[in-house]
Scaffold this motif. Structure first.
Motif, short mmCIF file in Angstrom:
data_model
loop_
_atom_site.label_atom_id
_atom_site.label_comp_id
_atom_site.label_asym_id
_atom_site.label_seq_id
_atom_site.Cartn_x
_atom_site.Cartn_y
_atom_site.Cartn_z
N TYR A 11 -46.51 6.78 -26.20
CA TYR A 11 -46.25 5.88 -24.88
C TYR A 11 -46.56 4.54 -25.13
O TYR A 11 -47.75 4.19 -25.47
CB TYR A 11 -46.60 6.59 -23.74
CG TYR A 11 -45.47 7.71 -23.24
CD1 TYR A 11 -44.60 7.82 -22.84
CD2 TYR A 11 -46.49 8.89 -23.11
CE1 TYR A 11 -43.77 8.92 -22.55
CE2 TYR A 11 -45.63 10.38 -23.03
CZ TYR A 11 -44.28 10.30 -22.63
OH TYR A 11 -43.73 11.31 -22.29
N THR A 12 -45.81 3.60 -24.41
CA THR A 12 -46.20 2.17 -24.54
C THR A 12 -47.15 2.14 -23.55
O THR A 12 -47.39 3.03 -22.59
CB THR A 12 -45.28 1.40 -24.18
OG1 THR A 12 -44.73 1.57 -23.07
CG2 THR A 12 -44.14 1.31 -25.35
N LYS A 13 -48.06 1.05 -23.40
CA LYS A 13 -48.95 0.62 -22.16
C LYS A 13 -48.18 0.86 -21.06
O LYS A 13 -48.89 1.33 -19.97
CB LYS A 13 -49.82 -0.40 -22.46
CG LYS A 13 -50.93 -0.63 -21.56
CD LYS A 13 -51.62 -1.83 -22.03
CE LYS A 13 -53.14 -1.82 -21.50
NZ LYS A 13 -54.32 -2.32 -21.80
N ARG A 14 -47.13 0.21 -21.00
CA ARG A 14 -46.45 0.09 -19.71
C ARG A 14 -46.17 1.53 -19.15
O ARG A 14 -46.13 1.81 -17.99
CB ARG A 14 -45.24 -0.76 -19.88
CG ARG A 14 -44.37 -1.24 -18.49
CD ARG A 14 -43.42 -1.92 -19.04
NE ARG A 14 -42.68 -2.19 -17.92
CZ ARG A 14 -42.04 -3.33 -17.23
NH1 ARG A 14 -42.37 -4.49 -18.19
NH2 ARG A 14 -41.52 -3.67 -16.10
N GLU A 15 -45.77 2.21 -19.91
CA GLU A 15 -45.40 3.54 -19.72
C GLU A 15 -46.31 4.56 -19.26
O GLU A 15 -46.26 5.39 -18.30
CB GLU A 15 -44.61 4.54 -20.97
CG GLU A 15 -43.11 3.79 -21.21
CD GLU A 15 -42.85 4.24 -22.50
OE1 GLU A 15 -41.36 4.63 -22.57
OE2 GLU A 15 -43.35 4.72 -23.64
N LYS A 16 -47.53 4.22 -19.83
CA LYS A 16 -48.65 5.10 -19.55
C LYS A 16 -49.04 4.55 -17.99
O LYS A 16 -49.60 5.41 -17.12
CB LYS A 16 -50.00 4.68 -20.30
CG LYS A 16 -49.63 5.26 -21.97
CD LYS A 16 -50.92 5.10 -22.75
CE LYS A 16 -50.64 5.61 -23.97
NZ LYS A 16 -51.62 5.02 -24.86
N ILE A 17 -49.02 3.32 -17.66
CA ILE A 17 -49.40 2.80 -16.47
C ILE A 17 -48.27 3.70 -15.35
O ILE A 17 -48.81 3.86 -14.12
CB ILE A 17 -49.22 1.16 -16.44
CG1 ILE A 17 -50.62 0.66 -17.25
CG2 ILE A 17 -49.41 0.81 -14.79
CD1 ILE A 17 -50.44 -0.62 -17.30
N ARG A 18 -47.12 3.70 -15.81
CA ARG A 18 -46.09 4.40 -14.83
C ARG A 18 -46.55 5.65 -14.44
O ARG A 18 -46.58 6.08 -13.41
CB ARG A 18 -44.84 4.13 -15.40
CG ARG A 18 -43.95 2.95 -15.08
CD ARG A 18 -42.45 3.19 -15.27
NE ARG A 18 -42.02 1.71 -15.78
CZ ARG A 18 -41.14 2.00 -16.89
NH1 ARG A 18 -40.59 2.84 -17.40
NH2 ARG A 18 -40.83 0.74 -17.48
#
Length: 183
Positions: A11-18
């Protein structure tokens, strides 16, 4: 000579934050609703089960069946909802994690017997709960019946609870939340 290992997509960092935001909002919501409504209702029902008859069955029987059969079945369904589809994909593709799935940390792709074992374990995880429910179904008839001499029937209202609807009408936290008045 070392063989280069393949790694699954992350997962991208953005997806992980979501995901973190989703879990940090859903978790407290589930916790608060269960502490405010679900657990008080369960405590109330467990303490007054002998007062109730649900669809013609003893409230105590319903309590035992819910504990020994219902709880494992619901747990198995929840686990199965998360594990069965990845398990099927793993067995079909012969690799774990399956193609098209993402992971949170660097994960080596497993192939062969290791992937088959992982896929089977994902498929069989809910079966453990089904086995516990089957075992529980045979334990329910062995559960002790309440000694009617020791029960406090003063907590039971006259003509109390022959259906789930009338149980809900008597449950104070729900009546308060819905704004209905008690008698």
């Amino acid at each position: 000579m070392a063989i280069d290992q393949e790694f699954a997509d992350e997962y991208t960092k953005r997806e992980k934050i979501r995901f973190v935001i989703l879990y940090l909002t859903a978790g407290p919501f589930i916790y608060i609703t269960h502490e405010q409504w679900v657990f008080p209702w369960l405590r109330w029902y467990a303490s007054t089960a002998y007062c109730h008859s649900v669809f013609g069955y003893s409230g105590i029987l319903i309590l035992w069946v819910g504990l020994f059969v219902g709880l494992p079945i619901v747990s198995g369904l929840l686990i199965g909802a998360c594990t069965v589809w990845p398990g099927i994909k793993t067995l079909k593709q012969g690799q774990y994690p399956p193609k098209g799935s993402k992971v949170f940390k660097p994960t080596k792709i497993l192939r062969g017997k290791a992937a088959t074992f992982r896929g089977l374990s994902l498929l069989l995880a809910p079966c453990v709960f089904v086995a516990v429910a089957i075992w529980g179904a045979f334990q329910v008839p062995r559960m002790p019946e309440e000694n009617s001499v020791k029960l406090d029937y003063s907590v039971c209202k006259a003509g109390q609870a022959s259906t789930w609807t009338s149980i809900a009408e008597q449950w104070t936290p729900v009546n308060t939340a819905l704004g209905t008045k008690e008698e």
